[in-house]
Design an enzyme around this catalytic site. Structure first.
Site, PDB file in Angstrom:
ATOM      1  N   ASN A  62      -3.255   8.430  -2.096  1.00 46.57           N
ATOM      2  CA  ASN A  62      -2.803   7.065  -2.349  1.00 46.57           C
ATOM      3  C   ASN A  62      -2.348   6.929  -3.796  1.00 46.57           C
ATOM      4  OD1 ASN A  62      -3.632   5.165   0.056  1.00 46.57           O
ATOM      5  ND2 ASN A  62      -5.255   6.665  -0.143  1.00 46.57           N
TER       6      ASN A  62
ATOM      7  N   HIS B 233       0.872  -1.179   0.000  1.00 45.84           N
ATOM      8  CA  HIS B 233       0.000   0.000   0.000  1.00 45.84           C
ATOM      9  C   HIS B 233       0.912   1.234   0.000  1.00 45.84           C
ATOM     10  CE1 HIS B 233      -3.720   2.112   1.746  1.00 45.84           C
ATOM     11  NE2 HIS B 233      -2.765   3.002   1.945  1.00 45.84           N
TER      12      HIS B 233
ATOM     13  N   CYS C  80      -4.137   9.276   5.729  1.00 48.17           N
ATOM     14  CA  CYS C  80      -4.516   8.921   7.096  1.00 48.17           C
ATOM     15  C   CYS C  80      -4.789  10.184   7.889  1.00 48.17           C
ATOM     16  CB  CYS C  80      -3.391   8.124   7.757  1.00 48.17           C
ATOM     17  SG  CYS C  80      -3.741   7.768   9.486  1.00 48.17           S
TER      18      CYS C  80
END
Length: 312
Positions: free
Chosen positions: A252, A210, A243
């Site tokens: 992302n 990720h 986050c």
């Protein structure tokens, strides 16, 4: 280097990791439309939400409803994030296919994000495993190790600590583990090194990586992880997310940019990229005023891009 894999999975996490970090609360019917269109575009793994208290993340309050809808779609593997045993119980009740338990290898981030130390999270995973086994559910448990390449709160995170946490998660009963660059500190050399070491511990149970594109390195880091044997990657449509407890963790890896890069390299993702771009346009309209990322939507597919992308 070993040959690159012939097939990869892009796990769409925009409905959770994307929506949790923006102000807009997307109506449930739009989320259902998103899941349906992503499935029609060939995506087969979607993280639809998170079982956290609605007062903390009102954006994700409809997760149980989304799991129920997503489970009606053929061959769709439905995952949710759970921060604790109560969340895990709700995931088991909803019959999610997988629950992702976040563990931060940075103690400072772990306390800020989950109000627990990494070892307290490991103990919670053991309780989740016991609850899962007692219920007879088939839901898989994935321990996701965040801040694996550094932390905005603590700075350096030792690779040895990441690997210790990984072994502890497996020992506690996690079915599989993954690595996350929560704040966008990773570089390709660090990724290759840590993934190779992690595969030495977890083997094929290291299931996913990720990456955040905070400093423009998400796709370069994906390539390094690919070379080291990872075949599943988290990404978000339009590169949304980050986050809430990691300052500066913007964006992302973008699902459509990643799908294009892999397809253009001859790696099958099962995704119809034109359909995915059409969905991105709809989501961008729903999220008017929010910052989206990615470049393929602006540049378009190159004329040299052949039928290779249309496996769906």
């Amino acid at each position: 280097m070993p040959p690159l894999p012939q097939r990869c999975v892009i796990r769409e996490v925009g409905l959770r990791d994307g929506l949790q970090s923006i102000q807009t609360v997307l109506p449930t019917e739009h989320k259902i439309e998103w899941i349906r269109a992503a499935h029609e575009a060939g995506q087969r793994e979607i993280e639809v939400g998170s079982f956290v208290p609605a007062r903390l993340l009102p954006q994700l309050a409809d997760t149980a409803e989304l799991v129920a809808y997503a489970k009606t779609l053929p061959d769709l593997f439905v995952s949710v994030l759970v921060p604790n045993l109560k969340g895990a119980e709700r995931a088991l009740e909803a019959q999610a296919d997988l629950m992702l338990v976040p563990l931060s290898a940075s103690e400072a981030h772990s306390l800020a994000n989950l109000r627990k130390t990494p070892d307290e999270v490991v103990a919670e995973v053991a309780r989740m495993r016991a609850a899962r086994d007692a219920s007879g559910a088939k839901t898989l448990i994935e321990g996701g190790i965040g801040t694996a390449f550094g932390c905005t709160l603590q700075g350096r995170v030792e690779p040895a600590e990441v690997l210790r946490c990984m072994q502890a998660l497996l020992d506690a009963g996690a079915d599989r583990v993954s690595l996350a660059d929560t704040v966008g500190y990773a570089n390709p050399a660090a990724v290759r090194e840590l993934v190779e070491a992690a595969r030495g511990i977890a083997g094929e149970r290291l299931c996913c990586a990720h990456f955040h594109d905070t400093r423009g390195l998400a796709l370069a880091n994906v390539y390094a992880a690919l070379e080291a044997g990872v075949t599943r990657f988290d990404a978000t449509l339009g590169g949304i997310g980050g986050c809430p407890h990691a300052p500066g963790a913007s964006g992302n890896a973008s699902s459509e940019d990643l799908a294009f890069m892999l397809a253009d390299m001859g790696i099958d993702t099962g995704i119809d990229i034109e359909r995915l771009l059409a969905l991105r346009a709809r989501v961008a309209a729903w999220l008017e005023g929010e910052t989206l990322h990615g470049t393929l939507w602006r540049a378009g597919l190159p004329k040299t891009f052949g039928a290779i992308a249309h496996h769906a």
